[in-house]
Motif scaffolding. Structure first.
Motif, PDB file in Angstrom:
ATOM      1  N   ILE A 225       0.837  -1.210   0.000  1.00 16.10           N
ATOM      2  CA  ILE A 225       0.000   0.000   0.000  1.00 16.10           C
ATOM      3  C   ILE A 225       0.871   1.259   0.000  1.00 16.10           C
ATOM      4  CG2 ILE A 225      -1.791   1.280   1.252  1.00 16.10           C
ATOM      5  CD1 ILE A 225      -2.739  -1.394   2.396  1.00 16.10           C
ATOM      6  N   THR A 226       1.882   1.292   0.855  1.00 19.47           N
ATOM      7  CA  THR A 226       2.702   2.503   0.975  1.00 19.47           C
ATOM      8  C   THR A 226       3.720   2.628  -0.148  1.00 19.47           C
ATOM      9  OG1 THR A 226       4.400   1.436   2.338  1.00 19.47           O
ATOM     10  CG2 THR A 226       2.503   2.367   3.492  1.00 19.47           C
TER      11      THR A 226
ATOM     12  N   ILE B 263       3.364   8.255   3.314  1.00 21.83           N
ATOM     13  CA  ILE B 263       2.207   7.426   3.635  1.00 21.83           C
ATOM     14  C   ILE B 263       2.483   6.720   4.951  1.00 21.83           C
ATOM     15  CG2 ILE B 263       0.644   5.625   2.829  1.00 21.83           C
ATOM     16  CD1 ILE B 263       0.734   8.059   1.021  1.00 21.83           C
TER      17      ILE B 263
ATOM     18  N   MET C 185      -2.429   5.964   7.680  1.00 20.81           N
ATOM     19  CA  MET C 185      -3.048   6.308   6.394  1.00 20.81           C
ATOM     20  C   MET C 185      -3.289   5.049   5.567  1.00 20.81           C
ATOM     21  SD  MET C 185      -0.699   9.661   5.472  1.00 20.81           S
ATOM     22  CE  MET C 185      -1.372   9.859   3.814  1.00 20.81           C
ATOM     23  N   ALA C 186      -2.341   4.118   5.589  1.00 24.74           N
ATOM     24  CA  ALA C 186      -2.482   2.882   4.816  1.00 24.74           C
ATOM     25  C   ALA C 186      -3.637   2.040   5.343  1.00 24.74           C
ATOM     26  CB  ALA C 186      -1.177   2.088   4.866  1.00 24.74           C
ATOM     27  N   LYS C 187      -3.760   1.942   6.662  1.00 27.33           N
ATOM     28  CA  LYS C 187      -4.851   1.147   7.240  1.00 27.33           C
ATOM     29  C   LYS C 187      -6.203   1.804   6.964  1.00 27.33           C
ATOM     30  CE  LYS C 187      -2.144  -1.074  10.874  1.00 27.33           C
ATOM     31  NZ  LYS C 187      -1.946  -1.260  12.340  1.00 27.33           N
TER      32      LYS C 187
ATOM     33  N   ALA D 156      -6.929   3.549   4.354  1.00 23.81           N
ATOM     34  CA  ALA D 156      -7.214   3.261   2.950  1.00 23.81           C
ATOM     35  C   ALA D 156      -7.702   1.828   2.776  1.00 23.81           C
ATOM     36  CB  ALA D 156      -5.965   3.500   2.102  1.00 23.81           C
TER      37      ALA D 156
ATOM     38  N   ASP E   1      -9.419  -4.512   4.697  1.00 24.06           N
ATOM     39  CA  ASP E   1      -8.843  -4.552   6.041  1.00 24.06           C
ATOM     40  C   ASP E   1      -9.153  -5.867   6.748  1.00 24.06           C
ATOM     41  OD1 ASP E   1      -7.656  -3.154   8.492  1.00 24.06           O
ATOM     42  OD2 ASP E   1      -9.663  -3.713   9.208  1.00 24.06           O
TER      43      ASP E   1
ATOM     44  N   TYR F 272      -0.796  -6.661   8.832  1.00 19.19           N
ATOM     45  CA  TYR F 272      -0.189  -5.807   7.808  1.00 19.19           C
ATOM     46  C   TYR F 272       1.311  -6.074   7.636  1.00 19.19           C
ATOM     47  CZ  TYR F 272      -4.420  -2.978   7.349  1.00 19.19           C
ATOM     48  OH  TYR F 272      -5.703  -2.555   7.079  1.00 19.19           O
TER      49      TYR F 272
ATOM     50  N   ALA G  10      -6.792   0.385  -2.351  1.00 21.88           N
ATOM     51  CA  ALA G  10      -6.210   0.955  -1.137  1.00 21.88           C
ATOM     52  C   ALA G  10      -4.903   1.678  -1.447  1.00 21.88           C
ATOM     53  CB  ALA G  10      -5.973  -0.154  -0.106  1.00 21.88           C
ATOM     54  N   ARG G  11      -4.091   1.087  -2.301  1.00 28.14           N
ATOM     55  CA  ARG G  11      -2.826   1.721  -2.698  1.00 28.14           C
ATOM     56  C   ARG G  11      -3.089   3.056  -3.387  1.00 28.14           C
ATOM     57  NH1 ARG G  11       0.939  -1.513  -6.829  1.00 28.14           N
ATOM     58  NH2 ARG G  11       1.533  -2.679  -4.958  1.00 28.14           N
TER      59      ARG G  11
ATOM     60  N   ALA H  27      -4.430   5.829  -0.808  1.00 22.21           N
ATOM     61  CA  ALA H  27      -3.724   5.995   0.464  1.00 22.21           C
ATOM     62  C   ALA H  27      -3.271   7.429   0.692  1.00 22.21           C
ATOM     63  CB  ALA H  27      -2.524   5.049   0.523  1.00 22.21           C
TER      64      ALA H  27
END
Length: 548
Positions: free
Chosen positions: A433-434, A440, A444-446, A448, A455, A465, A485-486, A489
């Motif tokens: 994701i990051t 990021i 923020m990643a969670k 997203a 999730d 994660y 999500a990516r 984010a």
């Protein structure tokens, strides 16, 4: 606009050498000491033999001095080899680092036009030959040249006639060496091209293996592969021929020179003896020196081959490093949440024009779907919006700022893209994701991932994660959710959706569309599709081909 990179292979190497001054100086001093130490054993041996022939006793210290000189020569030679290996590794590390930096600075159009196998060959095989340029190439060649000149100087003092003979022979031998050198270079270049072709065909075969199997094209691919291997084999055969020819010529010259000198020194003619007369000890030393002068000459042949192979690699790496780079964006107003506009845009790949005088505006917060025939340019519009390619004519702006002026640091917070296939990178789920972006955060990643609806699946993993990402850990639909999500984010203002449900079943598609509705809220959304996603709402824009 683009700029040319003026840093080549030798510039990178020079900078690396400057950053390791102790290693560089130590290597050069060790090479010089090794050359000097190689002159001592024959001189000491000559003195020992002359004393014995004169009836003088052999002293303990004379023996110690002779064997000590051999040990000193061996010690410096071993240290030289070790330092050269270390020096070569430092240089290739610096070169690979410079090439990696270059790779990130190349425009997308340049990268897309390159054969992946050929680029990989430059990072592996070509850089390895450059390492050989230092470990067994140019520095060793300089050391051998200095050794030859030093031996010639000693022989000129001990036997002037032999020095004259060598001065007559060595230029002829240099001409022969140059002849071999030119042909080795041509063969090495041909071999590099063949290796690059083979390296490029392997990933091509793997990428298209389903099509190859379905159409029964195994024999065709095998023939293509054989042709590439055959070309490389033929080039290496030429190289091996000249390499095999070189060493026997050196050995024959060695024997001929020794034979001539021994015959002349034993002739009994006073005039001849003026130039070739010498004591028993001196004759032993001279024979030893002759062997020592032809041994580095023989090594020069191997080093010439190494250098020619390395220079072929240097030319290819220089061509890679010399490619135009992306121009760093100057300070511009940040692209905010504004309209997306393409104004009179014309663009094509090579001679094929895809978009001609295209104009369209997407208002802030509006959601549209681009439709049109295959090849009409729908995905090309996305590439222009992402700044992967500059338009040939017209302008592309987001929030009133030209796409080309958006800095790399701001781009991800300005525009996000969800593609048809998820591009996995090495690392954990969080890093998918990051993408290693320090902007990021984990929070923020969670957030997203929650927005994309992935999730829950991530939380069931052994390390959540922090679980290392592997191919089979998610379903196809879940990979698409992870891709969403990516994309969101960094909370981008604009979201691009490129045929992301094309390969999904109805149930999975419904789940992905629901995630898209959540992710699209408050954003400007452009989607590409051969069909219209009524569930996303918004209007449609048709992209037409030139023939329509």
């Amino acid at each position: 606009m683009k700029t040319d990179c003026k840093n080549g292979v030798f510039t990178a190497i020079r900078m690396a050498a400057a950053s390791h001054p102790l290693l560089t100086a130590g290597t050069l001093l060790c090479v010089a000491a090794s050359v000097a130490a190689s002159l001592l054993p024959p001189l000491l041996l000559a003195r020992v033999i002359d004393k014995l022939t004169a009836g003088l006793p052999l002293t303990f210290w004379a023996v110690v001095a002779y064997f000590g000189s051999l040990a000193l020569e061996g010690g410096f030679s071993s240290a030289q080899e070790s330092l050269l290996v270390l020096f070569g590794q430092k240089m290739t590390h610096a070169l690979r680092s410079e090439m990696s930096r270059k790779l990130t600075r190349l425009p997308a159009s340049t990268l897309a036009a390159q054969n992946p196998g050929e680029v990989a060959a430059r990072f592996s095989g070509d850089v390895d030959t450059v390492e050989a340029l230092f470990t067994s190439g140019i520095i060793s060649m300089v050391a051998d040249a200095c050794r030859i000149l030093s031996i010639l100087a000693v022989i000129a003092v001990k036997n002037s006639g032999l020095a004259v003979i060598l001065l007559l022979v060595l230029p002829l031998f240099a001409v022969f060496t140059r002849h071999v050198q030119k042909r080795m270079l041509a063969a090495q270049l041909d071999n590099r091209r063949a290796v690059a072709a083979v390296s490029g065909q392997v990933p091509e075969t793997l990428h298209n293996i389903r099509t190859i199997r379905a159409l029964g094209l195994e024999d065709y691919m095998e023939r293509r592969y054989d042709r590439c291997i055959g070309a490389g084999y033929a080039a290496m055969e030429r190289t091996n021929f000249y390499d095999a020819l070189y060493s026997p010529v050196v050995l024959v010259l060695n024997a001929v020179v020794v034979g001539i000198v021994m015959l002349l020194s034993a002739s009994g003619n006073p005039t001849v003896l003026t130039f070739f007369g010498m004591s028993v000890g001196t004759s032993v030393a001279v024979i030893n020196y002759i062997s020592r002068i032809f041994a580095p000459i023989e090594s020069l042949g191997m080093e010439i081959q190494t250098i020619q192979s390395a220079m072929a690699g240097v030319e290819r790496i220089d061509a890679f490093l010399g490619q135009p780079e992306r121009t760093a964006s100057a300070a511009q107003p940040s692209a905010g949440r504004g309209d997306v506009e393409l104004s009179h845009v014309t663009f094509g790949y090579g001679e094929k024009e895809v978009l001609h005088d295209l104009s369209m505006t997407v208002k802030q917060g509006e959601q549209i779907t681009l439709i049109g025939r295959t090849g009409a340019g729908k995905s090309t519009v996305f590439k222009l919006l992402l700044g992967l390619y500059p338009p040939q004519e017209g302008t592309v702006t987001i929030g009133g700022v030209p796409v080309a002026a958006i800095t790399d640091r701001e781009r991800r917070s300005c525009i996000g893209c969800v593609e048809q296939h998820f591009a996995r990178v090495p690392g954990t789920v969080l890093e998918q994701i990051t993408l290693g972006d320090p902007q990021i955060t984990e929070e923020m990643a969670k957030r997203a991932a929650v927005l994309a609806g992935i999730d829950g699946a991530i939380q069931t993993l052994p390390q959540g994660y922090g679980t290392p990402c592997t191919d089979g850990m998610f379903s196809q639909g879940e990979w698409q959710l992870l891709s969403i999500a990516r994309a969101v984010a960094a909370d981008p203002a604009v979201l691009l959706l490129d045929e992301i449900t094309a390969n999904l079943d109805a149930e999975t598609e419904a789940r992905v569309l629901e995630a898209l509705r959540r992710a699209s809220a408050g954003r400007t959304v452009l989607s590409v599709s051969h069909r219209i996603y009524e569930d996303l709402g918004g209007r449609t824009v048709e992209i037409k081909t030139r023939t329509e």
